[in-house]
Design a protein around this motif. Sequence first.
Motif, PDB file in Angstrom:
ATOM      1  N   THR A  72       0.748  -1.629  -0.142  1.00  0.00           N
ATOM      2  CA  THR A  72      -0.203  -0.300  -0.215  1.00  0.00           C
ATOM      3  C   THR A  72       0.869   1.247  -0.067  1.00  0.00           C
ATOM      4  N   THR A  73       1.793   0.966   0.247  1.00  0.00           N
ATOM      5  CA  THR A  73       2.934   2.543   0.236  1.00  0.00           C
ATOM      6  C   THR A  73       4.098   2.126  -1.178  1.00  0.00           C
ATOM      7  N   CYS A  74       3.288   1.180  -1.753  1.00  0.00           N
ATOM      8  CA  CYS A  74       4.504   1.526  -3.477  1.00  0.00           C
ATOM      9  C   CYS A  74       5.599   0.335  -3.647  1.00  0.00           C
ATOM     10  N   ALA A  75       5.725  -0.314  -2.359  1.00  0.00           N
ATOM     11  CA  ALA A  75       6.782  -0.816  -2.083  1.00  0.00           C
ATOM     12  C   ALA A  75       7.565  -1.808  -2.902  1.00  0.00           C
ATOM     13  N   ASP A  76       8.460  -3.449  -3.374  1.00  0.00           N
ATOM     14  CA  ASP A  76       7.889  -3.806  -4.191  1.00  0.00           C
ATOM     15  C   ASP A  76       8.295  -5.010  -3.023  1.00  0.00           C
ATOM     16  N   SER A  77       7.616  -6.076  -2.863  1.00  0.00           N
ATOM     17  CA  SER A  77       6.984  -7.082  -2.699  1.00  0.00           C
ATOM     18  C   SER A  77       6.356  -8.219  -3.237  1.00  0.00           C
ATOM     19  N   SER A  78       6.762  -9.393  -3.349  1.00  0.00           N
ATOM     20  CA  SER A  78       6.612 -10.294  -4.079  1.00  0.00           C
ATOM     21  C   SER A  78       6.437 -11.718  -2.786  1.00  0.00           C
ATOM     22  N   THR A 124      16.685  -6.853  -6.546  1.00  0.00           N
ATOM     23  CA  THR A 124      16.095  -5.365  -7.392  1.00  0.00           C
ATOM     24  C   THR A 124      16.440  -4.508  -7.494  1.00  0.00           C
ATOM     25  N   SER A 125      17.085  -4.086  -8.463  1.00  0.00           N
ATOM     26  CA  SER A 125      17.964  -2.965  -8.255  1.00  0.00           C
ATOM     27  C   SER A 125      16.869  -1.611  -7.780  1.00  0.00           C
ATOM     28  N   ALA A 126      18.320  -0.857  -8.065  1.00  0.00           N
ATOM     29  CA  ALA A 126      18.133   0.933  -7.825  1.00  0.00           C
ATOM     30  C   ALA A 126      16.766   0.810  -8.496  1.00  0.00           C
ATOM     31  N   ARG A 127      17.475   0.596  -9.569  1.00  0.00           N
ATOM     32  CA  ARG A 127      16.166   1.649 -11.261  1.00  0.00           C
ATOM     33  C   ARG A 127      14.986   0.712 -11.282  1.00  0.00           C
ATOM     34  N   LEU A 128      14.765  -0.526 -10.886  1.00  0.00           N
ATOM     35  CA  LEU A 128      13.612  -1.204 -10.786  1.00  0.00           C
ATOM     36  C   LEU A 128      13.328  -1.089 -10.270  1.00  0.00           C
ATOM     37  N   GLN A 129      13.601  -0.902  -8.883  1.00  0.00           N
ATOM     38  CA  GLN A 129      12.628  -0.101  -7.306  1.00  0.00           C
ATOM     39  C   GLN A 129      11.995   0.693  -7.723  1.00  0.00           C
ATOM     40  N   GLN A 130      12.851   1.977  -8.414  1.00  0.00           N
ATOM     41  CA  GLN A 130      12.272   3.246  -8.887  1.00  0.00           C
ATOM     42  C   GLN A 130      11.206   2.919  -9.244  1.00  0.00           C
ATOM     43  N   VAL A 131      10.959   2.021 -10.645  1.00  0.00           N
ATOM     44  CA  VAL A 131       9.558   1.736 -11.802  1.00  0.00           C
ATOM     45  C   VAL A 131       9.026   1.276 -10.992  1.00  0.00           C
ATOM     46  N   LEU A 132       8.952  -0.141 -10.256  1.00  0.00           N
ATOM     47  CA  LEU A 132       7.679  -0.672  -9.388  1.00  0.00           C
ATOM     48  C   LEU A 132       7.326   0.239  -8.473  1.00  0.00           C
ATOM     49  N   ASP A 133       8.221   1.390  -7.683  1.00  0.00           N
ATOM     50  CA  ASP A 133       7.497   1.674  -6.940  1.00  0.00           C
ATOM     51  C   ASP A 133       6.335   3.166  -6.995  1.00  0.00           C
ATOM     52  N   GLY A 134       7.097   3.526  -8.956  1.00  0.00           N
ATOM     53  CA  GLY A 134       6.106   4.283  -9.933  1.00  0.00           C
ATOM     54  C   GLY A 134       4.979   4.166 -10.176  1.00  0.00           C
ATOM     55  N   ALA A 176      -1.609   0.378 -25.735  1.00  0.00           N
ATOM     56  CA  ALA A 176      -0.821   1.205 -25.826  1.00  0.00           C
ATOM     57  C   ALA A 176      -0.920   2.743 -24.686  1.00  0.00           C
ATOM     58  N   LYS A 177      -2.395   2.677 -23.884  1.00  0.00           N
ATOM     59  CA  LYS A 177      -1.587   4.112 -22.295  1.00  0.00           C
ATOM     60  C   LYS A 177      -0.676   2.935 -21.371  1.00  0.00           C
ATOM     61  N   HIS A 178      -1.013   1.770 -21.385  1.00  0.00           N
ATOM     62  CA  HIS A 178       0.008   1.326 -20.549  1.00  0.00           C
ATOM     63  C   HIS A 178       2.001   0.942 -20.548  1.00  0.00           C
ATOM     64  N   ALA A 179       1.818   1.088 -21.669  1.00  0.00           N
ATOM     65  CA  ALA A 179       3.070   0.476 -22.609  1.00  0.00           C
ATOM     66  C   ALA A 179       3.736   1.910 -22.171  1.00  0.00           C
ATOM     67  N   ALA A 180       2.890   3.618 -22.180  1.00  0.00           N
ATOM     68  CA  ALA A 180       3.717   4.596 -22.578  1.00  0.00           C
ATOM     69  C   ALA A 180       3.445   4.829 -21.484  1.00  0.00           C
ATOM     70  N   THR A 181       2.916   4.494 -20.618  1.00  0.00           N
ATOM     71  CA  THR A 181       3.012   5.090 -18.873  1.00  0.00           C
ATOM     72  C   THR A 181       4.232   4.780 -18.480  1.00  0.00           C
ATOM     73  N   VAL A 182       4.257   3.406 -18.173  1.00  0.00           N
ATOM     74  CA  VAL A 182       5.753   2.251 -18.049  1.00  0.00           C
ATOM     75  C   VAL A 182       7.127   2.324 -18.247  1.00  0.00           C
ATOM     76  N   VAL A 183       6.926   2.933 -20.078  1.00  0.00           N
ATOM     77  CA  VAL A 183       8.076   3.275 -20.773  1.00  0.00           C
ATOM     78  C   VAL A 183       8.568   4.303 -20.268  1.00  0.00           C
ATOM     79  N   GLY A 184       7.792   5.575 -19.820  1.00  0.00           N
ATOM     80  CA  GLY A 184       7.949   7.054 -19.176  1.00  0.00           C
ATOM     81  C   GLY A 184       8.732   6.887 -17.748  1.00  0.00           C
ATOM     82  N   LEU A 185       8.517   6.176 -16.675  1.00  0.00           N
ATOM     83  CA  LEU A 185       8.321   5.753 -15.399  1.00  0.00           C
ATOM     84  C   LEU A 185       9.958   4.976 -16.229  1.00  0.00           C
ATOM     85  N   MET A 186      10.390   4.504 -17.056  1.00  0.00           N
ATOM     86  CA  MET A 186      12.018   3.726 -16.756  1.00  0.00           C
ATOM     87  C   MET A 186      12.612   4.198 -17.459  1.00  0.00           C
ATOM     88  N   GLN A 187      12.164   5.460 -18.625  1.00  0.00           N
ATOM     89  CA  GLN A 187      13.196   6.098 -18.934  1.00  0.00           C
ATOM     90  C   GLN A 187      13.695   7.243 -18.146  1.00  0.00           C
TER      91      GLN A 187
END
Length: 268
Positions: free
Chosen positions: A59-65, A75-85, A164-175
Motif C-alpha cells: 500500500t506504500t508502493c514498495a516492491d513485494s513479491s 531488485t536493483s535501484a532502477r527497477l525498484q524506482q519503476v516498481l514504486d512508480g 498503448a496507454k499502459h505501455a506509454a506510462t510504463v516506458v515513461g517510468l523506465m526512461q
Amino acid sequence: MRSAGKAERLKYKGRLVCEGKMICATQRLNCHRAQQQGARRLQQQAWLLRPARRLSCRTTCADSSSSSSSASAATSARLQQVLDGIDALNSQDPRTVSWQGSDVPYELAYSQWLTDWVLKLQQQPSEELRIVARGQHVERWKTPRSSYPEGKAGYFQWREGLKAKHAATVVGLMQAAGYDEAAQQRVTRFIQKKDLKKDPENQAVEDALCLVFLEHQFADLLQKEGADKMVDIVRKTWGKMGQQGRAAALQLQLPADQAKVVQRALSG
C-alpha cells in the motif's frame, strides 16, 4: 611469621583475582546470553510482523513479491524506482477489493497477483518481465469500456487503446529510471502481447494473466454471464496458455461450480 603473613596475603589476593576473573567471565557469559535472547526476540517479532509489513509495502508502493519466489529475484535501484512508480499510480484506484483482511485499491492488488504468478512461473525473471508484471494494467480504471463505442469493434479498439496507454506510462517510468531503448522496446512488446508463444517470458505474462482470471475474477464473471457462456470463455483462455500455465491452472483448487465449468470447457 612475616613470610607466612605475606604468603597468606598473596594467596588471598590471588583468590580475589581468580574470583574476579570468574565474575567477569560470568558477566560476559550472561551478557552474551542476553544478546542472543534479544536477537531471537527480534527475529520472532520480525516474523510476526511480516504479513503486516508485506501489506504495508504494497500500500506504500514498495516492491513485494510472493514468499519463496521473491527471495530469488534481486531488485536493483532502477527497477525498484519503476516498481514504486507503478504502485504509486495504482494506489490511486478508487475501486477497492478485500484482500488479506484489508480493502486495497483494485489495480494495486491486481498488479501484485500478477507479479506473484509471474515469479512462480519464472524463477529468474528479467527486470523487463518484472516491470511488465507490475505495470500490465497500470491505471486501467482511467479508461473505462464506456469511453469507446459499443459492439465488438469498439471492444477491440478499447483493448488496443489500453495497451498503448499502459505501455506509454510504463516506458515513461523506465526512461526516468535510466533504462535503455532496447529494454523499453521489449517491455512495450510484452504489454502489447507481441511474440506470444515465441518468448518464454512473454508467454509467462499471458499465463499469469489467465491464472489471475481463474483465481480472482472467475466467480464474479460466472455469476454475471452464466455457466454456458463461461465454458466458451474458459476454452478461449485455455488456448492462450502455454504448457506451464496450463499445468499451474490444473493445480488450482476451484469451488465446485467453477471446477464444473472448467471440466466442461476442457472436455468439449
